[in-house]
Design a protein around this motif. Structure first.
Motif, PDB file in Angstrom:
ATOM      1  N   LEU A  45       4.583  -8.966  -9.757  1.00 35.89           N
ATOM      2  CA  LEU A  45       3.544  -7.853  -9.497  1.00 35.89           C
ATOM      3  C   LEU A  45       2.470  -8.046 -10.813  1.00 35.89           C
ATOM      4  N   ILE A  46       2.916  -8.322 -11.930  1.00 31.74           N
ATOM      5  CA  ILE A  46       1.899  -8.428 -12.894  1.00 31.74           C
ATOM      6  C   ILE A  46       0.954  -9.365 -12.939  1.00 31.74           C
ATOM      7  N   GLU A  47       1.418 -10.586 -12.038  1.00 29.82           N
ATOM      8  CA  GLU A  47       0.389 -11.711 -12.012  1.00 29.82           C
ATOM      9  C   GLU A  47      -0.693 -11.418 -10.871  1.00 29.82           C
ATOM     10  N   GLU A  48      -0.283 -10.524  -9.947  1.00 30.27           N
ATOM     11  CA  GLU A  48      -1.099  -9.781  -8.875  1.00 30.27           C
ATOM     12  C   GLU A  48      -2.221  -8.819  -9.585  1.00 30.27           C
ATOM     13  N   MET A  49      -1.596  -8.077 -10.455  1.00 32.00           N
ATOM     14  CA  MET A  49      -2.436  -7.126 -11.209  1.00 32.00           C
ATOM     15  C   MET A  49      -3.595  -7.971 -11.883  1.00 32.00           C
ATOM     16  N   ARG A  50      -3.072  -9.020 -12.681  1.00 32.29           N
ATOM     17  CA  ARG A  50      -3.824  -9.973 -13.592  1.00 32.29           C
ATOM     18  C   ARG A  50      -4.826 -10.365 -12.541  1.00 32.29           C
ATOM     19  N   THR A  51      -4.571 -10.955 -11.618  1.00 31.22           N
ATOM     20  CA  THR A  51      -5.643 -11.583 -10.613  1.00 31.22           C
ATOM     21  C   THR A  51      -6.626 -10.334 -10.094  1.00 31.22           C
ATOM     22  N   ASP A  52      -6.129  -9.332  -9.748  1.00 28.21           N
ATOM     23  CA  ASP A  52      -7.063  -8.241  -9.179  1.00 28.21           C
ATOM     24  C   ASP A  52      -8.055  -7.935 -10.254  1.00 28.21           C
ATOM     25  N   LEU A  53      -7.443  -7.669 -11.432  1.00 29.41           N
ATOM     26  CA  LEU A  53      -8.267  -7.218 -12.606  1.00 29.41           C
ATOM     27  C   LEU A  53      -9.557  -8.234 -12.855  1.00 29.41           C
ATOM     28  N   ARG A  54      -9.198  -9.415 -12.815  1.00 31.83           N
ATOM     29  CA  ARG A  54     -10.043 -10.655 -13.189  1.00 31.83           C
ATOM     30  C   ARG A  54     -11.184 -10.623 -11.968  1.00 31.83           C
ATOM     31  N   SER A  55     -10.800 -10.195 -10.839  1.00 33.13           N
ATOM     32  CA  SER A  55     -12.059 -10.141  -9.818  1.00 33.13           C
ATOM     33  C   SER A  55     -13.014  -8.785 -10.028  1.00 33.13           C
ATOM     34  N   LYS A  56     -12.121  -7.733 -10.375  1.00 30.01           N
ATOM     35  CA  LYS A  56     -12.913  -6.453 -10.600  1.00 30.01           C
ATOM     36  C   LYS A  56     -12.383  -5.847 -12.040  1.00 30.01           C
ATOM     37  N   PRO A  57     -13.108  -6.328 -12.922  1.00 31.30           N
ATOM     38  CA  PRO A  57     -12.655  -6.019 -14.171  1.00 31.30           C
ATOM     39  C   PRO A  57     -12.775  -4.433 -14.636  1.00 31.30           C
ATOM     40  N   PHE A  58     -13.368  -3.724 -14.084  1.00 33.90           N
ATOM     41  CA  PHE A  58     -13.689  -2.157 -14.351  1.00 33.90           C
ATOM     42  C   PHE A  58     -13.101  -1.394 -13.199  1.00 33.90           C
ATOM     43  N   THR A  59     -12.170  -1.905 -12.502  1.00 36.28           N
ATOM     44  CA  THR A  59     -11.283  -1.045 -11.727  1.00 36.28           C
ATOM     45  C   THR A  59      -9.942  -0.930 -12.374  1.00 36.28           C
ATOM     46  N   ARG A  60      -9.335   0.392 -12.463  1.00 37.90           N
ATOM     47  CA  ARG A  60      -8.321   0.754 -13.052  1.00 37.90           C
ATOM     48  C   ARG A  60      -7.159   1.506 -12.128  1.00 37.90           C
ATOM     49  N   GLU A  61      -7.634   1.949 -11.006  1.00 34.51           N
ATOM     50  CA  GLU A  61      -6.875   2.698 -10.053  1.00 34.51           C
ATOM     51  C   GLU A  61      -5.954   1.625  -9.165  1.00 34.51           C
ATOM     52  N   ILE A  62      -4.817   1.927  -9.074  1.00 39.13           N
ATOM     53  CA  ILE A  62      -3.749   1.471  -8.293  1.00 39.13           C
ATOM     54  C   ILE A  62      -3.133   2.233  -7.122  1.00 39.13           C
ATOM     55  N   ILE A  63      -2.763   1.774  -6.090  1.00 46.57           N
ATOM     56  CA  ILE A  63      -2.330   2.598  -4.971  1.00 46.57           C
ATOM     57  C   ILE A  63      -1.081   1.819  -4.414  1.00 46.57           C
ATOM     58  N   ALA A  64      -0.067   2.607  -4.157  1.00 49.90           N
ATOM     59  CA  ALA A  64       1.125   2.003  -3.764  1.00 49.90           C
ATOM     60  C   ALA A  64       1.099   2.188  -2.052  1.00 49.90           C
TER      61      ALA A  64
END
Length: 170
Positions: A89-108
């Protein structure tokens, strides 16, 4: 409970024979500890030296002074320890954040649901991809990695800036 940094009597933990009796009783030689920590510190005085206890006392007094001014002092959590608990999960978050560095919201969400919250960008994490996703996100919340911003009965969180910086830095 009130405890001594250096022992009050000869033979006690961390006894300092250079102190006077008055110095041994002085506030400067005292520290507040819970009963369990007091016993632990005195049982193994080689593991807890005078410098450690003075550092604890100094920090506790500074934190109390800050809290008296209306601020909250909390211990930071180790995000690497969080990552060890849920690496995928943390690696997926890291990958997502690298693609969109200013996005902060996550939804389950479930993959069976289509959801459009509007113009605010977000990352989606799916129950089908992560066992116990909501429990993992709750642990992330306890670590200060995310904070709850639920709306419309949709489980959502924002990444804390400290956690986003951790993810960017790894």
């Amino acid at each position: 409970m009130a405890a001594h940094i250096t022992a009050a009597s000869l033979g006690g933990p961390r006894f300092n024979d250079h102190l006077t009796n008055e110095g041994r009783r002085a506030v400067e030689n005292g520290i507040w500890l819970c009963q369990q920590c007091s016993r632990l510190v005195d049982a193994d005085d080689s593991a807890y030296d005078v410098a450690d206890l003075i550092e604890w006392k100094t920090f506790a007094e500074a934190a109390a002074a800050v809290e008296l001014r209306g601020y909250v002092v909390r211990k930071g959590r180790d995000f690497a320890a969080l990552e060890a608990k849920m690496p995928e999960l943390i690696e997926e978050m890291r990958t997502d954040l690298r693609s969109k560095p200013f996005t902060r919201e996550i939804i389950a969400l479930s993959k069976r649901v289509i959801y459009n919250p509007g113009p605010i960008p977000f990352f989606s994490y799916f129950h089908e991809d992560h066992d116990e996703l909501l429990a993992k996100l709750q642990i992330c919340e306890h670590y200060g990695a995310v904070y709850d911003v639920r709306r419309n009965d949709v489980p959502r969180w924002n990444l804390s800036e400290d956690f986003a910086e951790y993810l960017h830095g790894q």
